[in-house]
Design a protein around this motif. Structure first.
Motif, PDB file in Angstrom:
ATOM      1  N   ILE A 215      -4.398   9.823 -10.260  1.00  0.00           N
ATOM      2  CA  ILE A 215      -3.604   9.074 -10.726  1.00  0.00           C
ATOM      3  C   ILE A 215      -2.518   8.268  -9.639  1.00  0.00           C
ATOM      4  N   TRP A 216      -1.712   9.125  -9.240  1.00  0.00           N
ATOM      5  CA  TRP A 216      -0.676   8.736  -8.283  1.00  0.00           C
ATOM      6  C   TRP A 216      -0.878   8.005  -7.070  1.00  0.00           C
ATOM      7  N   ALA A 217      -2.006   8.566  -6.396  1.00  0.00           N
ATOM      8  CA  ALA A 217      -2.488   8.052  -5.036  1.00  0.00           C
ATOM      9  C   ALA A 217      -3.225   6.627  -5.369  1.00  0.00           C
ATOM     10  N   SER A 218      -3.898   6.554  -6.472  1.00  0.00           N
ATOM     11  CA  SER A 218      -4.652   5.318  -6.689  1.00  0.00           C
ATOM     12  C   SER A 218      -3.677   4.191  -7.169  1.00  0.00           C
ATOM     13  N   PHE A 219      -2.552   4.387  -7.923  1.00  0.00           N
ATOM     14  CA  PHE A 219      -1.661   3.427  -8.527  1.00  0.00           C
ATOM     15  C   PHE A 219      -0.468   3.334  -7.986  1.00  0.00           C
ATOM     16  N   HIS A 220       0.203   4.193  -7.294  1.00  0.00           N
ATOM     17  CA  HIS A 220       1.795   4.349  -7.117  1.00  0.00           C
ATOM     18  C   HIS A 220       1.885   4.759  -5.546  1.00  0.00           C
ATOM     19  N   PHE A 221       1.040   5.546  -4.937  1.00  0.00           N
ATOM     20  CA  PHE A 221       1.291   5.855  -3.570  1.00  0.00           C
ATOM     21  C   PHE A 221       0.042   5.695  -2.817  1.00  0.00           C
ATOM     22  N   LEU A 222      -0.500   4.471  -2.843  1.00  0.00           N
ATOM     23  CA  LEU A 222      -1.726   4.314  -1.859  1.00  0.00           C
ATOM     24  C   LEU A 222      -1.713   4.583  -0.697  1.00  0.00           C
ATOM     25  N   PRO A 223      -2.666   5.590  -0.275  1.00  0.00           N
ATOM     26  CA  PRO A 223      -2.656   6.188   1.141  1.00  0.00           C
ATOM     27  C   PRO A 223      -2.480   5.006   2.052  1.00  0.00           C
TER      28      PRO A 223
ATOM     29  N   LYS B 285      -3.099  16.665   3.437  1.00  0.00           N
ATOM     30  CA  LYS B 285      -1.870  16.048   2.603  1.00  0.00           C
ATOM     31  C   LYS B 285      -1.294  14.791   3.609  1.00  0.00           C
ATOM     32  N   TYR B 286      -0.975  15.036   4.649  1.00  0.00           N
ATOM     33  CA  TYR B 286      -0.451  14.216   5.670  1.00  0.00           C
ATOM     34  C   TYR B 286      -1.072  12.626   5.591  1.00  0.00           C
ATOM     35  N   ARG B 287      -2.477  12.853   5.410  1.00  0.00           N
ATOM     36  CA  ARG B 287      -3.111  11.587   5.530  1.00  0.00           C
ATOM     37  C   ARG B 287      -2.979  10.771   3.882  1.00  0.00           C
ATOM     38  N   MET B 288      -2.628  11.496   3.219  1.00  0.00           N
ATOM     39  CA  MET B 288      -2.210  10.744   1.797  1.00  0.00           C
ATOM     40  C   MET B 288      -0.961  10.140   1.713  1.00  0.00           C
ATOM     41  N   ILE B 289      -0.150   9.968   2.751  1.00  0.00           N
ATOM     42  CA  ILE B 289       1.179   9.342   2.786  1.00  0.00           C
ATOM     43  C   ILE B 289       1.065   8.020   2.583  1.00  0.00           C
ATOM     44  N   CYS B 290       1.688   7.473   1.715  1.00  0.00           N
ATOM     45  CA  CYS B 290       1.727   6.064   1.378  1.00  0.00           C
ATOM     46  C   CYS B 290       2.168   5.031   2.538  1.00  0.00           C
ATOM     47  N   ASN B 291       1.966   3.830   2.812  1.00  0.00           N
ATOM     48  CA  ASN B 291       2.423   3.006   3.707  1.00  0.00           C
ATOM     49  C   ASN B 291       1.862   1.546   3.186  1.00  0.00           C
ATOM     50  N   VAL B 292       2.296   0.597   3.911  1.00  0.00           N
ATOM     51  CA  VAL B 292       2.100  -0.646   3.543  1.00  0.00           C
ATOM     52  C   VAL B 292       0.860  -1.216   4.509  1.00  0.00           C
ATOM     53  N   ASN B 293       0.341  -2.380   4.049  1.00  0.00           N
ATOM     54  CA  ASN B 293      -0.736  -3.181   4.719  1.00  0.00           C
ATOM     55  C   ASN B 293      -1.758  -2.172   5.211  1.00  0.00           C
ATOM     56  N   SER B 294      -2.162  -1.352   4.146  1.00  0.00           N
ATOM     57  CA  SER B 294      -3.524  -0.470   4.661  1.00  0.00           C
ATOM     58  C   SER B 294      -4.786  -1.088   4.457  1.00  0.00           C
ATOM     59  N   ASP B 295      -5.969  -0.542   5.284  1.00  0.00           N
ATOM     60  CA  ASP B 295      -7.299  -0.830   4.726  1.00  0.00           C
ATOM     61  C   ASP B 295      -7.470  -0.840   3.166  1.00  0.00           C
ATOM     62  N   LEU B 296      -6.805   0.374   2.745  1.00  0.00           N
ATOM     63  CA  LEU B 296      -7.004   0.515   1.097  1.00  0.00           C
ATOM     64  C   LEU B 296      -6.445  -0.575   0.324  1.00  0.00           C
ATOM     65  N   LEU B 297      -5.404  -1.059   0.900  1.00  0.00           N
ATOM     66  CA  LEU B 297      -4.712  -2.479   0.209  1.00  0.00           C
ATOM     67  C   LEU B 297      -5.738  -3.421   0.008  1.00  0.00           C
ATOM     68  N   VAL B 298      -6.140  -3.817   1.172  1.00  0.00           N
ATOM     69  CA  VAL B 298      -7.321  -4.945   1.275  1.00  0.00           C
ATOM     70  C   VAL B 298      -8.429  -4.332   0.428  1.00  0.00           C
ATOM     71  N   LYS B 299      -8.723  -3.355   0.183  1.00  0.00           N
ATOM     72  CA  LYS B 299      -9.767  -3.107  -0.750  1.00  0.00           C
ATOM     73  C   LYS B 299      -9.503  -2.964  -2.264  1.00  0.00           C
TER      74      LYS B 299
ATOM     75  N   ILE C  20       0.273  -2.162  -7.642  1.00  0.00           N
ATOM     76  CA  ILE C  20      -0.055  -1.115  -6.486  1.00  0.00           C
ATOM     77  C   ILE C  20       0.467  -1.664  -5.211  1.00  0.00           C
ATOM     78  N   LEU C  21       0.267  -3.004  -4.940  1.00  0.00           N
ATOM     79  CA  LEU C  21       0.941  -3.556  -3.582  1.00  0.00           C
ATOM     80  C   LEU C  21       2.233  -3.424  -3.633  1.00  0.00           C
ATOM     81  N   ALA C  22       3.095  -3.776  -4.573  1.00  0.00           N
ATOM     82  CA  ALA C  22       4.516  -3.566  -4.556  1.00  0.00           C
ATOM     83  C   ALA C  22       4.864  -2.121  -4.349  1.00  0.00           C
TER      84      ALA C  22
END
Length: 365
Positions: free
Chosen positions: A76-84, A101-115, A134-136
């Motif tokens: 839930i939280w990684a998919s909608f609020h803290f996109l890795p 766990k480190y690789r789950m840290i949220c950041n901007v302009n990721s490949d997952l954001l594009v997806k 999710i973007l915001a």
């Protein structure tokens, strides 16, 4: 992000992107609903529980943090609020569990954001709204992870807020307290956070709970030592980050209207925002617990229409009475939520990250 950004600011972004008032309302409602679509909400309207996009406080109290419970939380939280931000990040220290766990840290302009944005293409206004939430949140929640982890999400006493003082800032230490019934006090620099728990997987160590709501306020400028940062300080300027978030939403929403485009990272439609830049920055700088009035007024000026107050149940009757529920506003929202959760979960697994496993050995359930 606070609700008023997900609802009213998303409405403003949709207007600037060329959507009608009615379309902008549906996008904004869907963006805001992400913070309220819990299992309890879904059960009350007989909707699929897989569509849950958040967990309310009372639900979190009953959520176990064993492997199965952590999987539910993380999905839930990684998919909608803290996109890795980078599922393949080079970590360089720690064991496999820490690296996962480190690789789950949220950041901007990721490949997952594009997806995430591309997943919404052609799927309607509700999918666009989910993607905008999710973007915001990538801008507000960057540097925290959507999985319970003390070694990633904890902060320490070295936490300072930069308060406007003339043309500059004055620093003062942030005072955190642990009374969930209390309100934040920006004037005194007192903020509510989750209580310290030494257990690595305590829900108190989920996301930015240890930093309270500071990451969600547009006015907040602060520096701190993240637990994962190897004693290197981070400075977070929410006004600048939120301004970029808004510009990226305008670009993304325009992009989704054109089915022949491809969403690209690090593009912000500052040109469309330029007539309103001073106005938007004033809204973001306001040292208030809510910027609802500013965003709502701007949105109504942009569209010339009145924006109704957000109501979680606005479309519940339509969903309950519909024969073809998948064609309703909520039906389309649930479809978008399930697709997003499935996509992010699959990307986490494909990366080799074991954080969603429910068994110590062998394949996850």
């Amino acid at each position: 992000m606070q609700m008023e950004f997900h609802y009213y600011a998303t409405y403003c972004a949709a207007c600037l992107a060329g959507y009608s008032h009615e379309e902008s309302i549906e996008i904004a409602y869907s963006a805001a609903l992400v913070d309220f679509c819990s299992e309890s909400f879904l059960m009350n309207i007989s909707a699929p529980r897989r569509a849950a996009t958040t967990q309310m406080q009372l639900e979190m109290v009953d959520t176990k943090t064993d492997r199965k419970g952590r999987k539910t939380i993380t999905e839930i939280w990684a998919s909608f609020h803290f996109l890795p931000g980078d599922l393949y990040a080079e970590v360089g220290r720690g064991g496999r569990s820490y690296q996962d766990k480190y690789r789950m840290i949220c950041n901007v302009n990721s490949d997952l954001l594009v997806k995430t944005v591309e997943l919404a293409r052609g799927e309607g206004l509700q999918a666009a709204g989910v993607a905008m939430h999710i973007l915001a949140d990538t801008w507000a929640h960057r540097y925290f992870a959507g999985t319970p982890s003390l070694v990633i999400n904890n902060i320490n006493y070295s936490f300072y807020e930069k308060v406007p003082d003339g043309d500059g800032f004055t620093e003062r230490p942030v005072v955190f307290r642990h009374n969930p019934s209390a309100k934040d006090d920006p004037e005194k620099g007192i903020y509510v956070n989750t209580i310290y728990r030494s257990s690595e997987n305590s829900v108190m160590n989920l996301g930015h709970g240890r930093a309270g709501h500071l990451p969600d306020y547009g006015f907040a400028v602060y520096r701190y030592l993240p637990a994962w940062g190897d004693y290197e300080e981070l400075v977070k300027n929410n006004e600048e980050d939120f301004y970029h978030a808004f510009g990226q939403m305008v670009y993304a929403l325009k992009n989704l209207k054109d089915n022949h485009s491809v969403f690209e990272k690090e593009i912000y439609d500052f040109e469309a925002m330029s007539p309103y830049e001073d106005r938007i920055r004033r809204i973001l700088k306001e040292r208030s617990l809510t910027a609802e009035r500013g965003w709502k007024t701007l949105g109504e000026e942009l569209s010339g229409c009145e924006i109704p107050d957000f109501s979680v149940t606005a479309f519940c009757d339509d969903y309950a009475m519909a024969g073809a529920k998948e064609d309703t506003v909520l039906g389309r929202f649930f479809r978008a939520a399930i697709r997003q959760k499935n996509m992010v979960s699959e990307e986490i697994r494909k990366s080799g990250n074991r954080i969603l496993r429910t068994k110590r050995f062998g394949k996850e359930k």
